[in-house]
Write a protein that holds these residues in place. Structure first.
Motif, PDB file in Angstrom:
ATOM      1  N   ARG A   8       0.861  -1.164   0.000  1.00 28.54           N
ATOM      2  CA  ARG A   8       0.000   0.000   0.000  1.00 28.54           C
ATOM      3  C   ARG A   8       0.905   1.224   0.000  1.00 28.54           C
ATOM      4  N   ARG A  20     -10.115  -1.819  -5.115  1.00 24.57           N
ATOM      5  CA  ARG A  20      -9.921  -2.924  -4.167  1.00 24.57           C
ATOM      6  C   ARG A  20     -10.999  -2.926  -3.105  1.00 24.57           C
TER       7      ARG A  20
ATOM      8  N   ALA C 176      -1.413  -9.895   7.330  1.00 27.52           N
ATOM      9  CA  ALA C 176      -1.916  -9.399   6.050  1.00 27.52           C
ATOM     10  C   ALA C 176      -2.684  -8.091   6.234  1.00 27.52           C
ATOM     11  N   LEU C 179      -0.579  -5.154   6.629  1.00 31.80           N
ATOM     12  CA  LEU C 179       0.004  -4.689   5.363  1.00 31.80           C
ATOM     13  C   LEU C 179      -1.045  -3.964   4.528  1.00 31.80           C
ATOM     14  N   GLY C 180      -2.272  -3.857   5.063  1.00 30.13           N
ATOM     15  CA  GLY C 180      -3.302  -3.087   4.375  1.00 30.13           C
ATOM     16  C   GLY C 180      -4.161  -3.913   3.430  1.00 30.13           C
ATOM     17  N   ALA C 181      -4.164  -5.233   3.594  1.00 25.67           N
ATOM     18  CA  ALA C 181      -4.995  -6.047   2.716  1.00 25.67           C
ATOM     19  C   ALA C 181      -6.469  -5.879   3.092  1.00 25.67           C
TER      20      ALA C 181
END
Lengths: 301, 347, 283
Positions: A8, A20, C176, C179-181
């Protein structure tokens, strides 16, 4: 794993981020929609059963045996409720499932533990494959095999024992697989700690493995019981049915799904189909709630 | 958990022993669904009179014969009498005797139409797949004044082997040479057209739920579900509606000594042409599989009673046709040939 | 001999029981179907003609093999998204909430509905609807049977999926997210790879159930002994033919029905093997 999606920060443009998050939202909506459809099917079926069956459910429904055609016909003609109940089916179902459980649960759990203990041995893999194959054998085929093995050769007549054996064979693979899967969920550290303390192997199984995978075991057993509770085809070939209450292993016995089949086969009894099915479903629901409660109480946090 | 299991096992053992002590005789039988309503009703009347418990399973006629062959029931019930070949395949000699008769009706589902006439030719052509639409001129010709819709005919037949099928296809072989040569008759045939329904209720349900459907069911099922049915032209050329009287007329003829008779396509002018008897089958020598004399006696007394006016009246109450007096006498003489260790059981 | 050895021994010996039961079953099926295979040979599997009329008996299983595969595949395709969605709701989106409880209870209940009831419901509720929207003239056929079959196998497809999705370690998911998922990405990239084998296993389980389902199918598929021409054509399945004709069957007819049971047995085993292979290859 594609890690680029996690980068990101400054490299990602705003529009890509929007795409997204929209994808995420749409996916969630689709999942929710499908889940709601699944639930609504259950409610639709239960709704149909309740709407058509509730009138028949009263005290005599649980305390009397199934009515005969003539009584049902007279009742229908005069617009009264069909007399009688499904006591012979209720007692029969409980008896059959209890005997089948006594046969299947210990064996199933032990084989499940055996598979868990020997995950990669060739012989264990064979047993696992065989359990899966047995799982796929249609109940009608199991019924006809048990007819040949038990009805003709052992009890020399239709019997509760034959029905229990057929149901037990159906429960076995489900219990084996669910036991193995839920044992796998037990943290290795728990087991290792017990082994390190020098605890005998069987105590490790009884005190550590079974209690800590208890909820999974119960869920598996419940699924197995729910499955065999509603089985008609194999019982037709093994227990035949009985118009009175029976507690004798070597004699024909009734069961709720058999009664449903009998009512379906008799145009005067159509109204009884729905109430009997409603009862069967309520029974499963109670078992379900009970098991969840046990699992919640017993599970190791 | 183990404790619960042990407790249950113990309780069951005790229960089994307990029930074993009560030495009441229990009989079991299996077979025809055609006649099941009559048997179960009569049996429930019989149990309070004698204390004899009877379990009957409606598994289909062929399955009833098979259960008797495997000696897992005391009696079998079938709407198709046993052929010589079937008799020869049994492990020991058997006796068979009819218990009542019933009609197979041609039921249909057409909006606004409640009566219909059918000739044997048209009926056969529908099942041969030659007449496929309700607006066929052949139907209009025999039903003046009836407005048939333009609608495909959904032909319905049984998907399981059945005595009802045996009676219906036996009728078709008598009225249609083409049906006879191509498909013949039996408890299962290789249908050229149509949807299969499981059991009489499966067929009745399919018909009542499907606009344009047409099929054959045991009369009780059509009466109970209020499905309209056709009147059929009999051998004498008269259109006959299935009823108590017309089914009785079909069964009025001379009954042979071995009771093996089909009463379809009866020459009697008042007879409905698609009707049949239903039989009960027992072993002629009752001492097998360690059976007791008491059990054999209970079985014979039961069937003796089933032929008496009390039980036969039950049959009539639920739309079956009781046996004529001459057939009852013949049946009773057959029952008296059944033995235990070579001695007749009923005197 | 110490207690540990005895325990191992008991575990090992108990496993024979399932060998004996399944082996005995296979033996009985093979023994019973020999006359039929002797008479028809391989033609039994590739011939679509099934004629039980005495005098011109001929038995071929192709129509039923195809009918079974069509209905089961359709059922699996329909059940897959449903079961996966309910699993995600129960094990991920609404984990440990009242809603998850409702959903999982409903799915468990679905397993408790007897086959006969599904058949009746399909017959009285679903079939008229299918006729109403004009898919087929009388509502019977592969499509109707497949849809009802799909409902029946959802609990089996969802049963293991729930637990394996719950088993995915939280640390991985947290990582995850940090990490910005998005949730979808976590499901796709963390949960699925970790739970794939369990999920596949539960679908195989479900497919096995679909193959052998009897009562509901027999009430809805139309019981026509023909090769289904398409989704809306009538047909028949192996289990349904066995249920319909076993009672009456003798001699060659009975042997052919037992042969159908054997084929069903073998197909199930093959599908299992294929499933296992997939798990091995991609896990």
């Amino acid at each position: 794993m594609d890690t680029s999606i996690f980068q990101r920060g400054k490299t990602e443009t705003k529009s890509a981020h929007l795409v997204r998050s929209w994808k995420n939202k749409i996916f969630f909506s689709v999942v929710l929609l499908f889940a709601l459809i699944t639930i609504s099917i259950v409610f639709l079926i239960i709704g149909t059963l309740v709407a058509k069956g509730y009138r028949q459910i009263n005290w005599s429904f649980f305390t009397q045996v199934a009515p005969d055609t003539f009584d049902a016909m007279m009742a229908n003609a005069s617009g009264r409720l069909i007399p009688g109940g499904i006591l012979n089916g209720i007692t029969g179902s409980i008896f059959l499932v209890a005997i089948a459980s006594i046969l299947a649960i210990p064996i199933g759990v032990i084989i499940g533990i055996f598979l868990y203990e020997n995950p990669h041995k060739r012989y264990a893999n064979l047993i696992r494959d065989i359990a899966d194959v047995l799982q796929g054998v249609p109940s009608i085929v199991i019924g006809l095999i048990v007819y040949l093995w038990v009805v003709v050769s052992v009890t020399k007549g239709y019997s509760a024992l034959a029905g229990s054996v057929a149901l037990a064979i159906m429960m076995l693979p489900l219990i084996i697989r669910s036991t193995e899967e839920s044992m796998k969920m037990v943290p290795e550290s728990l087991k290792e700690a017990a082994v390190a303390l020098g605890t005998p192997y069987y105590k490790v199984i009884l005190r550590v493995l079974i209690p800590s995978s208890f909820s999974g075991l119960i869920t598996g057993i419940l699924l197995a019981v729910s499955r065999v509770l509603g089985e008609t085809a194999p019982l037709l070939l093994t227990t035949l049915g009985n118009s009175s209450v029976n507690w004798n292993l070597s004699k024909p016995i009734s069961a709720v799904p058999l009664l449903i089949w009998q009512f379906y086969n008799d145009p005067n009894m159509v109204n009884m189909i729905w109430s009997s099915s409603l009862f069967l479903m309520a029974f499963v629901l109670i078992l379900n709630i009970l098991s969840k409660w046990i699992a919640a109480k017993k599970s190791i946090q | 958990m183990k404790k619960i299991g042990l407790f249950l096992a113990l309780a069951l053992v005790i229960a089994s022993c307990h029930s074993g002590k009560k030495n009441s005789v229990a009989l079991s039988g299996a077979g025809s669904t055609f006649v099941m309503p009559f048997y179960t009703t009569a049996f429930q009347k019989y149990t309070p009179l004698t204390g004899v418990k009877i379990s009957y399973g409606g598994v289909g006629s062929g399955a009833g014969i098979k259960s008797l062959k495997d000696r897992v029931v005391d009696f079998g019930a079938s709407d198709a009498f046993m052929t010589d070949a079937q008799m020869a395949a049994m492990p020991a000699p058997v006796v068979e005797f009819p218990t009542c008769s019933g009609a197979v009706v041609m039921a249909f589902n057409l909006p606004g139409i409640t009566t219909m006439k059918l000739t044997p030719e048209v009926l056969a052509d529908i099942y041969l797949g030659k007449i496929t639409n309700w607006n066929d001129p052949a139907l209009a010709k025999i039903n003046p004044g009836v407005k048939f819709p333009n609608l495909p005919i959904t032909v319905v037949h049984r998907s399981d082997g059945s005595g009802t099928t045996n009676i219906f296809t036996n009728y078709l072989t008598k009225v249609s040479p083409e049906w006879k040569s191509k498909y013949g008759f039996g408890t299962t045939v290789n249908w050229p057209v149509g949807v299969g329904g499981k059991g009489n209720p499966g067929v009745a349900g399919t018909i009542s739920q499907t606009t344009g459907a047409f099929g054959y069911v045991e009369s009780t099922y059509a009466f109970a579900e209020k499905i309209p049915f056709a009147s059929i032209k009999n051998q004498a050329g008269i259109f006959i509606t299935p009823s108590f009287a017309s089914t009785s007329a079909a069964g009025k003829g001379q009954m042979p000594q071995d009771t093996r008779i089909m009463i379809t396509d009866s020459p009697d002018s008042a007879a409905y042409p698609i009707a049949g008897f239903t039989w009960v089958i027992l072993y002629k020598e009752q001492h097998y599989n360690n059976r007791t004399l008491a059990q054999a006696q209970a079985l014979l007394k039961l069937w003796d009673w089933m032929l008496d006016p009390d039980a036969q009246a039950v049959a009539q109450q639920i739309d079956y046709v009781p046996l004529p007096a001459s057939v009852v006498a013949l049946d009773k003489s057959i029952l008296r040939t059944v033995t235990y260790d070579g001695k007749p059981i009923l005197q | 001999m110490n207690s540990d050895k005895i325990t191992k021994y008991v575990l090992f010996v108990t496993s024979f029981i399932i060998l004996i039961v399944t082996g005995g079953m296979l033996y009985s099926l093979i023994q019973g179907s020999l006359p039929s295979f002797h008479t028809f040979g391989w033609k039994f599997i590739i011939s679509p003609e099934w004629n039980p009329t005495k005098g011109n008996e001929h038995y071929g299983a192709l129509a039923f093999i195809l009918g079974t595969i069509y209905t089961s595949v359709l059922a699996l395709l329909v059940a897959l998204p449903m079961a996966f969605s309910t699993s995600l709701i129960v094990a991920e989106y609404f984990r440990n909430s009242w809603f998850a409880n409702v959903v999982s209870t409903c799915v468990d209940l679905l397993a408790g509905i007897p086959s006969v009831i599904f058949g009746l419901w399909g017959f009285y509720a679903l079939r008229p609807f299918i006729v109403h929207i004009g898919l087929t003239q009388q509502g019977f056929g592969v499509f109707t049977a497949g849809i009802v079959l799909a409902m029946m196998i959802i609990p089996y497809a969802a049963s293991l999926s729930n637990s394996v999705i719950m088993m995915v370690p939280n640390e991985l998911k947290e990582a995850a997210y940090s990490l910005g998922a998005t949730r979808l990405e976590v499901i796709w990239n963390v949960i699925l790879p970790n739970a794939r084998s369990g999920i596949t296993a539960s679908y195989i389980l479900a497919f096995g159930r679909a193959l052998g389902e009897t009562m509901a199918v027999t009430m809805l598929i139309g019981n026509a002994n023909i090769v289904p021409k398409g989704l809306f054509s009538m047909g028949n399945t192996m289990a349904s033919v066995i249920a319909n004709e076993f009672g009456e069957a003798n001699g060659l007819h009975l042997s052919s029905l037992i042969a159908l049971g054997l084929i069903l047995f073998v197909i199930t085993a093959l599908i299992n093997a294929a499933g296992k292979y997939i798990i091995k290859k991609f896990a």
